[in-house]
Design a protein around this motif. Sequence first.
Motif, short mmCIF file in Angstrom:
data_model
loop_
_atom_site.label_atom_id
_atom_site.label_comp_id
_atom_site.label_asym_id
_atom_site.label_seq_id
_atom_site.Cartn_x
_atom_site.Cartn_y
_atom_site.Cartn_z
N PRO A 1 17.81 36.42 29.17
CA PRO A 1 19.31 36.31 29.37
C PRO A 1 19.48 35.87 27.71
N GLY A 2 20.92 35.89 27.27
CA GLY A 2 21.48 35.51 25.86
C GLY A 2 21.90 34.09 25.94
N GLY A 3 21.51 33.40 26.91
CA GLY A 3 22.49 32.03 27.10
C GLY A 3 22.78 31.82 28.61
N PHE A 4 23.91 31.12 28.77
CA PHE A 4 24.40 30.59 30.06
C PHE A 4 24.07 31.77 30.88
N PRO A 5 23.66 31.61 32.36
CA PRO A 5 23.38 30.33 32.91
C PRO A 5 21.96 29.78 32.52
N MET A 6 21.12 30.66 31.83
CA MET A 6 19.81 30.38 31.74
C MET A 6 19.69 30.04 29.93
N GLY A 7 18.90 29.39 29.47
CA GLY A 7 18.82 28.99 28.15
C GLY A 7 18.53 30.40 27.26
N SER A 8 19.00 30.15 25.93
CA SER A 8 18.64 31.07 24.96
C SER A 8 17.16 31.11 24.77
N GLY A 9 16.37 32.13 24.81
CA GLY A 9 14.89 32.05 24.49
C GLY A 9 14.22 32.17 25.63
N ASP A 10 14.61 31.98 26.79
CA ASP A 10 14.06 32.14 28.16
C ASP A 10 13.56 33.64 28.44
N VAL A 11 12.33 33.88 28.97
CA VAL A 11 12.14 35.24 29.18
C VAL A 11 11.42 35.08 30.63
N GLY A 12 11.41 35.99 31.38
CA GLY A 12 10.38 36.05 32.67
C GLY A 12 10.48 37.32 33.45
N ASP A 13 9.65 37.12 34.43
CA ASP A 13 9.36 38.51 35.54
C ASP A 13 10.01 37.81 36.77
N VAL A 14 10.29 38.37 37.63
CA VAL A 14 10.97 37.94 38.76
C VAL A 14 9.62 37.53 39.78
N ARG A 15 8.36 38.05 39.61
CA ARG A 15 7.31 37.65 40.22
C ARG A 15 6.90 36.15 39.79
N GLY A 16 7.77 35.64 38.79
CA GLY A 16 7.16 34.10 38.53
C GLY A 16 6.90 33.71 37.29
N GLY A 17 6.36 34.66 36.49
CA GLY A 17 5.96 34.30 35.21
C GLY A 17 7.29 33.97 34.23
N SER A 18 7.32 32.97 33.52
CA SER A 18 8.39 32.82 32.59
C SER A 18 7.81 31.94 31.33
#
Length: 137
Positions: A67-84
């Motif tokens: 994501p590039g910001g809202f609703p998640m923070g900028s800098g967050d990356v993750g995998d739907v299986r749980g790793g973030s």
Amino acid sequence: MPRHPKKPRRLVVDGRAYLWTLRHSHRVLDSGSSADCRETLTLYPQPAGTGGLLRIVFTEGLGRYVPGGFPMGSGDVGDVRGGSLNLREPGAVRALLDAASARGWQPGERRAVEVDGWPLLEAAAAARARDAGPAGS
């Protein structure tokens, strides 16, 4: 006073210093929405000239979020299986650096190296979880 978000940050690992930056980029569609989002974490061995930079890239894709910001923070990356990871946290940067080193990246190499961050995510997220310890401790 808060630090400037584009100013490189410093990280020291095993006596070796790095400057690091994080950038978000994407393509803007005619509709105004964004596509092909990516987070690029770049580490520069210090002093300058003592090694090639390491660029770790996370590109959005099926089952992956960048994501590039809202609703998640900028800098967050993750995998739907749980790793973030939050790539703005020095501990996450350290964990990714360790994971890249475990996969063969050498900080003394003189050439720049770009790697896909997704294969590093699971090991780095697990290291962050171990570092955090049990909840409430």
